[in-house]
Design a protein around this motif. Structure first.
Motif, mmCIF file in Angstrom:
data_model
loop_
_atom_site.group_PDB
_atom_site.id
_atom_site.type_symbol
_atom_site.label_atom_id
_atom_site.label_comp_id
_atom_site.label_asym_id
_atom_site.label_seq_id
_atom_site.Cartn_x
_atom_site.Cartn_y
_atom_site.Cartn_z
ATOM 1 N N ALA B 53 0.841 -1.202 0.000
ATOM 2 C CA ALA B 53 0.000 0.000 0.000
ATOM 3 C C ALA B 53 0.876 1.250 0.000
ATOM 4 C CB ALA B 53 -0.932 -0.010 1.214
ATOM 5 N N VAL B 54 1.968 1.210 0.791
ATOM 6 C CA VAL B 54 2.889 2.345 0.840
ATOM 7 C C VAL B 54 3.530 2.564 -0.532
ATOM 8 C CG1 VAL B 54 5.132 3.050 1.742
ATOM 9 C CG2 VAL B 54 3.368 2.227 3.297
ATOM 10 N N ARG B 55 4.011 1.463 -1.140
ATOM 11 C CA ARG B 55 4.677 1.608 -2.439
ATOM 12 C C ARG B 55 3.684 2.089 -3.499
ATOM 13 N NH1 ARG B 55 9.447 3.111 -2.315
ATOM 14 N NH2 ARG B 55 8.781 3.644 -4.407
ATOM 15 N N ALA B 56 2.425 1.667 -3.386
ATOM 16 C CA ALA B 56 1.425 2.134 -4.353
ATOM 17 C C ALA B 56 1.261 3.649 -4.237
ATOM 18 C CB ALA B 56 0.099 1.426 -4.106
ATOM 19 N N GLU B 57 1.233 4.147 -3.003
ATOM 20 C CA GLU B 57 1.134 5.594 -2.798
ATOM 21 C C GLU B 57 2.347 6.306 -3.393
ATOM 22 O OE1 GLU B 57 -1.160 7.804 -1.390
ATOM 23 O OE2 GLU B 57 0.324 9.211 -2.171
ATOM 24 N N GLN B 60 3.648 7.476 -7.727
ATOM 25 C CA GLN B 60 3.700 8.790 -8.355
ATOM 26 C C GLN B 60 3.846 9.854 -7.284
ATOM 27 O OE1 GLN B 60 -0.118 8.803 -10.399
ATOM 28 N NE2 GLN B 60 0.972 8.938 -12.339
ATOM 29 N N PRO B 61 4.434 10.995 -7.630
ATOM 30 C CA PRO B 61 4.438 12.099 -6.661
ATOM 31 C C PRO B 61 3.006 12.592 -6.423
ATOM 32 C CG PRO B 61 5.446 12.764 -8.751
ATOM 33 C CD PRO B 61 5.129 11.318 -8.869
ATOM 34 N N GLY B 62 2.808 13.271 -5.319
ATOM 35 C CA GLY B 62 1.466 13.734 -4.977
ATOM 36 C C GLY B 62 0.779 12.709 -4.094
ATOM 37 N N LEU B 65 -3.579 7.904 -2.726
ATOM 38 C CA LEU B 65 -4.420 6.848 -2.158
ATOM 39 C C LEU B 65 -4.784 7.069 -0.708
ATOM 40 C CD1 LEU B 65 -2.417 3.862 -3.643
ATOM 41 C CD2 LEU B 65 -4.547 4.807 -4.492
ATOM 42 N N MET B 66 -3.937 7.752 0.042
ATOM 43 C CA MET B 66 -4.176 7.793 1.493
ATOM 44 C C MET B 66 -3.698 9.119 2.060
ATOM 45 S SD MET B 66 -1.130 5.177 2.532
ATOM 46 C CE MET B 66 -1.470 4.018 1.235
ATOM 47 N N LYS B 67 -4.189 9.380 3.287
ATOM 48 C CA LYS B 67 -3.730 10.575 3.984
ATOM 49 C C LYS B 67 -2.347 10.314 4.568
ATOM 50 C CE LYS B 67 -8.212 12.356 5.355
ATOM 51 N NZ LYS B 67 -9.274 12.043 6.299
ATOM 52 N N PRO B 68 -1.555 11.359 4.729
ATOM 53 C CA PRO B 68 -0.219 11.165 5.311
ATOM 54 C C PRO B 68 -0.274 10.466 6.669
ATOM 55 C CG PRO B 68 -0.435 13.386 4.460
ATOM 56 C CD PRO B 68 -1.784 12.749 4.324
ATOM 57 N N GLU B 69 -1.300 10.751 7.478
ATOM 58 C CA GLU B 69 -1.394 10.126 8.800
ATOM 59 C C GLU B 69 -1.447 8.606 8.664
ATOM 60 O OE1 GLU B 69 -3.451 12.447 7.692
ATOM 61 O OE2 GLU B 69 -3.039 14.200 8.938
ATOM 62 N N PHE B 70 -2.225 8.146 7.679
ATOM 63 C CA PHE B 70 -2.358 6.706 7.502
ATOM 64 C C PHE B 70 -1.070 6.110 6.941
ATOM 65 C CE2 PHE B 70 -4.081 2.899 5.219
ATOM 66 C CZ PHE B 70 -4.483 2.219 6.356
ATOM 67 N N PHE B 71 -0.438 6.842 6.039
ATOM 68 C CA PHE B 71 0.861 6.427 5.497
ATOM 69 C C PHE B 71 1.853 6.207 6.637
ATOM 70 C CE2 PHE B 71 5.090 7.359 3.939
ATOM 71 C CZ PHE B 71 5.142 6.775 2.683
ATOM 72 N N ILE B 458 8.201 9.701 3.948
ATOM 73 C CA ILE B 458 7.482 10.854 3.425
ATOM 74 C C ILE B 458 6.536 10.356 2.335
ATOM 75 C CG2 ILE B 458 7.725 13.028 2.163
ATOM 76 C CD1 ILE B 458 8.803 13.314 4.902
ATOM 77 N N PRO B 459 5.230 10.681 2.405
ATOM 78 C CA PRO B 459 4.274 10.138 1.433
ATOM 79 C C PRO B 459 4.307 10.843 0.078
ATOM 80 C CG PRO B 459 3.150 11.503 3.026
ATOM 81 C CD PRO B 459 4.569 11.429 3.481
ATOM 82 N N ASP B 460 4.951 11.988 0.003
ATOM 83 C CA ASP B 460 4.979 12.748 -1.246
ATOM 84 C C ASP B 460 6.432 13.152 -1.492
ATOM 85 O OD1 ASP B 460 4.334 14.143 -3.465
ATOM 86 O OD2 ASP B 460 3.301 15.785 -2.431
ATOM 87 N N TYR B 461 6.779 13.459 -2.765
ATOM 88 C CA TYR B 461 8.178 13.794 -3.032
ATOM 89 C C TYR B 461 8.266 14.696 -4.248
ATOM 90 C CZ TYR B 461 7.286 9.688 -5.957
ATOM 91 O OH TYR B 461 6.740 8.786 -6.820
ATOM 92 N N ALA B 462 9.453 15.257 -4.430
ATOM 93 C CA ALA B 462 9.672 16.160 -5.565
ATOM 94 C C ALA B 462 9.674 15.367 -6.872
ATOM 95 C CB ALA B 462 11.004 16.883 -5.383
#
Lengths: 290, 531
Positions: B53-57, B60-62, B65-71, B458-462
């Motif tokens: 689930a983490v890798r699916a999030e 792509q950047p942005g 699938l989930m909120k950062p809290e859940f990540f 970090i759930p999002d990246y550059a």
């Protein structure tokens, strides 16, 4: 390291107990206790009752499981080979307890040697500090902690040291009596140890009462209060367990259990008692005295 | 409670307990070993699903699938599940099954305690994962969201998922300690006559050092999370500078456990490797004594190097230098082990059955973990790499390629002994090659991501990190799906297949191969005598 192999009597069979439901019931009880505790500290659900249920289950298992072990022991199922397993097991169990206390002593030394002096030196070393007035001396409740009076060493704590040291002597007296088959002295020695342990706990309870009500010394009193209560509290908890174990051993002695040759349970409890004794000595020196 | 009368001087044949009752009540080391292995396999997939689930999030950047809290919850629980509920039980399962067979013991020394050690695991796993479920019902705010390291002050401020994790760690710790005590006692007291410590199989030696490390460090973790609990709910200030405490104190206590934990996960595997390598090289193990002394040296060094996990937290320079050099010193005994593994294969008549493939894959990939670990041990370099994906890639080379592939080596090597059937060699080889390929596809890009500066957790990246993350996610999904082959292979082997002989592998040495496959329910009731 011993190079001699496990057992000496060829053809001897090791005692492997029958299947038992006690372990899985004990795990269920511990789950209830933990889950109920989480509910209580987070204010949801019927936490108190879940904890109570868990405790009841654990007590049931303790009686049942230990009862089972005692009856196996009395039936002669355990011989030298099994006895040695229990001895090794108890030694390494006590080693884990030593490391548990080491964590809290580690925290005490860390705050005394590193964090409190560093906080006190902030102005000198960095030219800035959130708390410029903080001196960084021990005992302290930290820069923002409440005012309190630290516990003196030479009142009740010194008396408690004497009590515990004497109890170490009385339990050894009981052991010697057991080895010489003097059952009366054995019972007296154990009784004296139980009494000394109980008086120690009474004094400890009085000391806590005094600390909370007159000295302003609480668990919230910063680094000093935290280390003081966690170290003495866990030690007191272990003395309580040790006293209960000694009472069980005393009752078993009175029912004629144990012989001069075969008395692992007695020795295990005596080792445990000496362990809490030694922890207290370190505690007395570093928590109360210096 | 089914308790028959005891028979002094021997033990009666157990009344056969069918169905669930057999597994709930068993005192048999083989049954308990099987339960450990099955539990580990299930939790391996639970932890794997979380990280997919983490890798699916992260595909792509942005935020997709989930909120950062859940990540945040997923990564922390993934680690705790994989370490405490997948890898450690697998190693304990090996020990339960194999140590009594290898040393000629009738069972583990403390059989009822053994059963308790296993049955503590399911309640702890429930405690770890329950907060997800409770959050669905509006109770609490989900699981621990601090990462598996519980760092203060975040964990002091966190929701009640932290309390669940603390209690779960307590119960898991009790389980591991009971297992360790049992293994130490078994090795010291249950060896066959004539089996001196220097004739002890290396697998047992590896586990002996593991058990000592657990006894020395798990209680410290228990103490640390207890302080966390009292800081959260009972007003203490262990980790609060306003009270004279220090958040860094938590890191010291945690990593005093956490670093030896790495060796706790790896030493059983290091102990297993020489057995597999010797069998498939048709040569005796090279450097038995050197390996024993290396185990001991690594065990001792591992408890004095913990602070290299937080070089950047702020420490006096002499401390930095000490922790750097002591960490690097571990590579000396470790290099001895690598040398012995390779020398065991040297000029051997090698064959490449699945366990051997996994063993060689382990050596190569775990070597990468060791070398990248040296880079991280360097204080100056670590200032750059700390808390980056480089670290994530490094410790997955250690714990997946080192730990889990090591466990797979053991499973393929011993599964015929346990079940009496040969596993499917074709599926085994397919599983190996897919695993090695997809593992590298997943984690090599993460080294580059880390070097380029992508932080972990970090759930999002550059945008610049997008390609490598996409590749890594594809790799992770292939890796995850490949493990279904593993589970399927185990399933069909348990159910049937070609009969395995007692000595499953033609040149395997050791007492365990003297018994039939599967061994009788009670083995070595009369101990063999070692000449």
């Amino acid at each position: 390291m011993s190079s001699s192999p496990g057992h000496a009597v060829p053809g001897e069979h090791y005692f492997v107990p029958q299947p038992s439901l006690y372990p899985v019931i004990l795990s269920a009880g511990m789950f209830l206790l933990a889950f109920g505790f989480i509910q209580v500290i987070n204010n949801f659900g019927p936490g108190k009752w879940v904890m109570l249920g868990g405790t009841a289950v654990i007590l049931y298992v303790l009686f049942g499981w230990f009862g089972r072990v005692i009856s196996e022991s009395q039936s002669g199922a355990y011989r030298d080979w099994e006895d040695r397993s229990f001895r090794y097991g108890m030694i390494w169990f006590i080693a884990t307890e030593v490391m548990f206390f080491a964590a809290f002593f580690g925290a005490l030394f860390y705050v005394r040697v590193i964090s409190v002096p560093t906080l006190g030196d902030m102005m000198a070393t960095h030219g800035t500090s959130l708390w410029p007035e903080f001196a960084g001396t021990w005992p302290t409740s930290g820069p923002k902690g409440p005012a309190f009076t630290p516990m003196g060493a030479w009142g009740i704590p010194a008396l408690n040291t004497a009590l515990l040291l004497s109890s170490g002597a009385t339990v050894t007296w009981a052991h010697w009596s057991l080895l010489r088959n003097r059952r009366r002295q054995l019972a007296l020695g154990l009784l004296a140890t139980v009494v000394l342990g109980s008086v120690f706990l009474g004094f400890q309870a009085y000391e806590y009462h005094h600390a909370y009500n007159e000295l302003g010394l609480t668990m919230g009193a910063g680094a000093y209060g935290a280390t003081f209560f966690m170290l003495t509290g866990f030690h007191g908890f272990h003395v309580t367990l040790g006293t209960i174990m000694l009472i069980v051993i005393l009752l078993r002695c009175l029912s004629g259990h144990f012989s001069a040759e075969r008395h692992f349970a007695f020795e295990a409890v005596a080792w445990y008692w000496h362990f809490v004794d030694v922890v207290w000595l370190v505690l007395f020196v570093f928590v109360y005295w210096v | 409670m089914s308790i028959a009368t005891t028979h002094p001087g021997g033990h009666a044949a157990e009344p056969y307990q069918g169905g669930l009752r057999r597994w709930l009540t068993t005192t048999n080391h083989k049954d308990i070993g099987t339960m450990y292995m099955m539990f580990s396999l299930i939790m391996f997939f639970v932890g794997g699903l979380m990280i997919l689930a983490v890798r699916a999030e992260l595909f792509q950047p942005g935020l997709q699938l989930m909120k950062p809290e859940f990540f945040n919850q997923l990564i922390g629980i993934h680690a705790l599940v994989m370490i405490f509920a997948a890898l450690m039980p697998a190693a304990t399962g090996f020990a339960n099954w194999m140590i009594p067979l290898m040393i000629g013991a009738p069972d583990m020394a403390l059989p009822r305690l053994n059963n308790w050690g296993f049955w503590l695991l399911p309640p702890a796993a429930i405690l770890l994962t329950l907060p997800f479920t409770l959050a669905l019902f509006g109770i609490g705010d989900g699981a621990l969201a601090t990462g598996w390291t519980f760092y203060a002050p975040l964990s002091v401020q966190g929701g009640m998922g932290v309390d669940f994790a603390i209690l779960a760690v307590h119960i898991l710790g009790i389980s591991s300690i009971m297992g360790s005590i049992n293994i130490i006692v078994t090795i010291f007291n249950m060896r066959a006559p004539g089996m001196t410590m220097m004739k002890l199989p290396l697998f047992a030696w590896g586990w002996l050092i593991t058990a000592f490390l657990l006894i020395a460090t798990l209680p410290v973790l228990a103490g640390a999370v207890t302080m966390l609990l009292t800081d959260r709910h009972f007003g203490t200030h262990f980790f609060d500078a306003a009270g004279g405490g220090d958040p860094i104190l938590f890191q010291h206590l945690f990593w005093f456990f956490g670093h030896p934990e790495v060796y706790i996960l790896l030493l059983p595997v290091w102990g297993l490797m020489p057995h597999v390598l010797a069998t498939f090289s048709r040569k005796p193990t090279y450097g038995y004594k050197a390996q024993v002394y290396s185990f001991i040296a690594i065990g001792l060094l591992s408890v004095v190097v913990w602070a290299h996990h937080f070089f950047t937290a702020g420490m006096p320079v002499p401390a930095l230098i000490y922790f750097m050099f002591s960490t690097m010193a571990i590579s000396l005994p470790l290099a001895v082990l690598f040398f012995c593994w390779i020398a065991t294969m040297w000029k051997g008549a090698m064959s490449f059955e699945t366990p051997m493939l996994f063993a060689i894959g382990f050596i190569v990939l775990f070597g990468i973990a060791g070398l990248t670990g040296l880079i991280l041990a360097d204080v100056a370099a670590d200032a750059q790499y700390h808390h980056s994906y480089f670290v994530v890639a490094h410790f997955h080379y250690a714990l997946f390629a080192g730990g889990i592939m090591g466990v797979m080596t053991g499973v393929y090597y011993w599964l015929p002994k346990w079940t009496g059937h040969m596993y499917c060699e074709k599926l085994g080889k397919l599983h190996f090659w897919l695993t090695v390929f997809s593992f590298n596809l997943t984690f090599i890009p993460q080294f580059f991501l880390g070097l380029a500066g992508m932080p972990r957790r970090i759930p999002d990246y550059a945008l610049q990190f997008a390609e490598f993350n996409a590749i890594s996610t594809v790799g992770a999904f292939i890796l995850g799906l490949s493990q279904l082959i593993f589970a399927w292979n185990i399933w069909i082997t348990v159910r049937g297949g070609k009969k395995a002989e007692g000595r499953v592998w033609e040149s395997a040495e050791g007492l365990e191969w003297e018994l039939s496959s599967p061994p009788p329910h009670h083995s070595w009731e009369t101990q063999p005598v070692i000449k």
